[in-house]
Design an enzyme around this catalytic site. Structure first.
Site, short mmCIF file in Angstrom:
data_model
loop_
_atom_site.label_atom_id
_atom_site.label_comp_id
_atom_site.label_asym_id
_atom_site.label_seq_id
_atom_site.Cartn_x
_atom_site.Cartn_y
_atom_site.Cartn_z
N HIS A 1 0.97 13.47 -5.65
CA HIS A 1 0.51 12.50 -4.65
C HIS A 1 1.40 11.25 -4.66
O HIS A 1 0.92 10.13 -4.48
CB HIS A 1 -0.95 12.12 -4.94
CG HIS A 1 -1.77 11.89 -3.70
ND1 HIS A 1 -2.64 12.82 -3.18
CD2 HIS A 1 -1.86 10.83 -2.85
CE1 HIS A 1 -3.23 12.33 -2.10
NE2 HIS A 1 -2.75 11.13 -1.87
N SER B 1 -2.56 13.09 8.49
CA SER B 1 -3.57 12.91 7.44
C SER B 1 -4.98 12.83 8.02
O SER B 1 -5.16 12.32 9.12
CB SER B 1 -3.26 11.61 6.68
OG SER B 1 -4.36 11.20 5.90
N THR C 1 -5.52 19.04 0.58
CA THR C 1 -5.10 18.22 -0.57
C THR C 1 -6.12 18.36 -1.69
O THR C 1 -7.31 18.10 -1.49
CB THR C 1 -4.92 16.75 -0.14
OG1 THR C 1 -3.91 16.71 0.85
CG2 THR C 1 -4.53 15.87 -1.31
N TYR D 1 -8.87 16.26 3.67
CA TYR D 1 -9.54 15.78 2.47
C TYR D 1 -10.97 16.29 2.55
O TYR D 1 -11.60 16.16 3.59
CB TYR D 1 -9.59 14.26 2.44
CG TYR D 1 -8.36 13.58 1.89
CD1 TYR D 1 -7.78 14.00 0.71
CD2 TYR D 1 -7.81 12.48 2.54
CE1 TYR D 1 -6.66 13.36 0.19
CE2 TYR D 1 -6.70 11.83 2.03
CZ TYR D 1 -6.13 12.28 0.86
OH TYR D 1 -5.04 11.64 0.35
N TYR E 1 0.84 -1.21 0.00
CA TYR E 1 0.00 0.00 0.00
C TYR E 1 0.88 1.25 0.00
O TYR E 1 0.60 2.23 -0.70
CB TYR E 1 -0.93 -0.02 1.22
CG TYR E 1 -1.53 1.32 1.58
CD1 TYR E 1 -2.54 1.88 0.81
CD2 TYR E 1 -1.06 2.03 2.69
CE1 TYR E 1 -3.07 3.12 1.13
CE2 TYR E 1 -1.59 3.27 3.02
CZ TYR E 1 -2.59 3.81 2.23
OH TYR E 1 -3.11 5.04 2.55
N LYS F 1 -2.01 21.45 -1.39
CA LYS F 1 -1.12 20.33 -1.76
C LYS F 1 -1.66 19.58 -2.96
O LYS F 1 -2.82 19.15 -2.94
CB LYS F 1 -0.98 19.38 -0.57
CG LYS F 1 -0.20 18.11 -0.87
CD LYS F 1 0.03 17.29 0.38
CE LYS F 1 0.79 16.03 0.11
NZ LYS F 1 -0.01 14.98 -0.50
C1 LIG Z 1 1.09 5.31 1.80
C2 LIG Z 1 0.77 6.71 1.39
C3 LIG Z 1 -0.36 7.33 1.90
C4 LIG Z 1 -0.64 8.66 1.57
N1 LIG Z 1 -1.72 9.28 2.12
C5 LIG Z 1 -1.93 10.59 1.87
C6 LIG Z 1 -2.97 11.29 2.55
O1 LIG Z 1 -3.67 10.74 3.37
N2 LIG Z 1 -3.14 12.62 2.25
C7 LIG Z 1 -2.34 13.27 1.33
O2 LIG Z 1 -2.52 14.45 1.09
N3 LIG Z 1 -1.34 12.62 0.70
C8 LIG Z 1 -1.12 11.31 0.95
N4 LIG Z 1 -0.08 10.68 0.34
C9 LIG Z 1 0.82 11.43 -0.54
C10 LIG Z 1 1.98 12.01 0.29
O3 LIG Z 1 1.53 12.99 1.17
C11 LIG Z 1 3.08 12.60 -0.60
O4 LIG Z 1 2.50 13.51 -1.51
C12 LIG Z 1 3.86 11.53 -1.36
O5 LIG Z 1 4.08 10.42 -0.55
C13 LIG Z 1 5.19 12.09 -1.82
O6 LIG Z 1 5.90 11.16 -2.54
P1 LIG Z 1 7.05 10.22 -1.90
O7 LIG Z 1 6.34 9.14 -1.14
O8 LIG Z 1 7.76 9.69 -3.08
O9 LIG Z 1 7.90 11.07 -0.97
C14 LIG Z 1 0.21 9.34 0.65
C15 LIG Z 1 1.34 8.70 0.14
C16 LIG Z 1 1.63 7.42 0.50
C17 LIG Z 1 2.88 6.77 -0.04
#
Ligand SMILES: Cc1cc2nc3c(=O)[nH]c(=O)nc-3n(C[C@H](O)[C@H](O)[C@H](O)COP(=O)(O)O)c2cc1C
Length: 381
Positions: free
Chosen positions: A278, A109, A158, A132, A27, A254
């Site tokens: 994302h 989050s 976001t 969100y 995930y 974001k």
């Molecule tokens: C497992 C996972 C869950 C995430 N959940 C959210 C979230 O709940 N809200 C959000 O704005 N971004 C979420 N993201 C995006 C991250 O905030 C971020 O933009 C992203 O991980 C950046 O890329 P990187 O993992 O390569 O550093 C998620 C990313 C991952 C990997």
């Protein structure tokens, strides 16, 4: 291997892969659909070559900065990660503590396991809350009020997830909260006793910000379904105004990847925007975050603070993003690997590794302060 032997984020990733059940590790790892954008985030960063400069006195180097006016020991923040508390029990609290100890912001989050109140109670300083927007606007208003009551210092809205991109592995692995009871999942979890122990001992096993606040949704499985169906596809720029009117503090947008959107975002009065796709989890086929960054920085960098995320796995990557116009970076998976591998100490390690790499990279590119970092640092794009 012990924590002491961790030399880079990839080491933490390898340990997390062994310790975290497959459904949750996948995930975190995955991108959407054929993962083109996920791979582009890394590939495009790696292609950017830095200029090696010599015989510059780099004995004094300064990595401290401010992010939306808040002091930060590094140009780095922890990105919001849904289900963080499923990588390690109480994961949100542990990651927040590690970030605060390192002097950088932590973002909680909406889809966290520990609630806003849990994290506020367990940690010392203000953190950021990521929002969100879902269809039930009464719930959103209440959530914003809860974040304000918990003294969150910024709201991270976001904007790139009105509709959810599909991650194939989540379907194959039966990724639900709590995990679908499949024989494969049960055997897998039984072979990860440290993980199971930490999650069982953790405060919660479901979405902490939603449970008990959404009427008639006490049952966790239906809660997960409710969430998936609740992301609001009508979300638009007018809603940003509405959210801004409710939130007394600083707002960060974001998920901006397009220059036209960046121009509109700059006029909203938000304190910052995060150039982000994302982590390659939404529009597959979109450009990498790093290829979008310089155009956005050129267009609006003088009007609004620019943050960046997507593929950052080292201090060298942070340098690349700063050189192309970001003032700071967020990390997602880099810290999640640390959390899955060693809990709070692992998150601290991830931050320390990236900080030290950035420090050495500054020295070897002849830069003494973050202010000196610009496109001159890049040899080749
Ligand atoms: C497992 C996972 C869950 C995430 N959940 C959210 C979230 O709940 N809200 C959000 O704005 N971004 C979420 N993201 C995006 C991250 O905030 C971020 O933009 C992203 O991980 C950046 O890329 P990187 O993992 O390569 O550093 C998620 C990313 C991952 C990997």
């Amino acid at each position: 291997m012990t924590l002491r032997h961790m030399t880079c984020i990839e080491d933490l990733r390898q340990v997390a892969r062994r310790k975290v059940p497959r459904a949750f590790f996948d995930y975190a790892e995955a991108g959407s659909y054929s993962q083109e954008t996920l791979h582009a985030n890394r590939g495009d960063l790696e292609r950017i070559k830095l200029r090696q400069r010599v015989l510059v006195d780099v004995s004094q180097r300064e990595l401290a900065t401010t992010i939306i006016g808040e002091k930060a020991a590094l140009p780095l923040a922890l990105a919001p990660i849904g289900l963080c508390g499923m990588q390690h029990g109480d994961g949100e609290i542990l990651a927040c503590r590690a970030a605060q100890a390192a002097g950088i912001p932590f973002t909680l989050s909406t889809m966290s396991i520990c609630s806003i109140e849990d994290v506020a109670e367990a940690t010392g300083k203000p953190f950021w809350f990521q929002l969100y927007v879902i269809r039930d606007r009464g719930f959103i208003k209440a959530l914003i009020e809860r974040a304000a009551a918990a003294r969150c210092s910024a709201l991270v809205l976001t904007v790139d997830l009105q509709v959810l991109g599909q991650r194939h592995c989540d379907i194959r692995n039966g990724m639900t909260v709590p995990p679908e009871i499949r024989i494969g999942n049960v055997i897998d979890m039984a072979t990860k006793p440290a993980w199971a122990f930490s999650v069982l001992r953790g405060k919660r096993k479901t979405f902490g910000n939603l449970a008990g606040h959404v009427k008639g949704m006490e049952d966790v499985t239906s809660l997960a379904q409710w969430t998936a169906s609740q992301f609001d596809p009508t979300l638009n720029w007018k809603d940003v105004e509405w959210i801004k009117s409710l939130w007394p503090g600083k707002l960060i947008l974001k998920g901006i990847l397009d220059v036209e959107d960046a121009k509109i975002a700059a006029k909203t009065g938000a304190a910052a925007m995060v150039v982000s796709n994302h982590g390659g989890r939404q529009l597959d086929g979109a450009s990498s975050s790093i290829s979008a960054l310089p155009k956005i920085a050129d267009a609006v960098g003088s009007e609004i603070e620019i943050m960046f995320d997507g593929g950052i796995r080292s201090g060298q990557d942070v340098m690349r993003a700063l050189a192309l116009g970001a003032r700071s970076c967020m990390i997602g998976r880099s810290y999640i690997y640390g959390l899955g591998a060693y809990g709070q100490a692992g998150v601290a390690k991830a931050i320390e590794l990236i900080g030290k790499e950035l420090d050495v990279t500054m020295a070897l590119t002849g830069t003494r302060s973050l202010r000196d970092i610009d496109r001159q640092v890049i040899a080749q794009l």
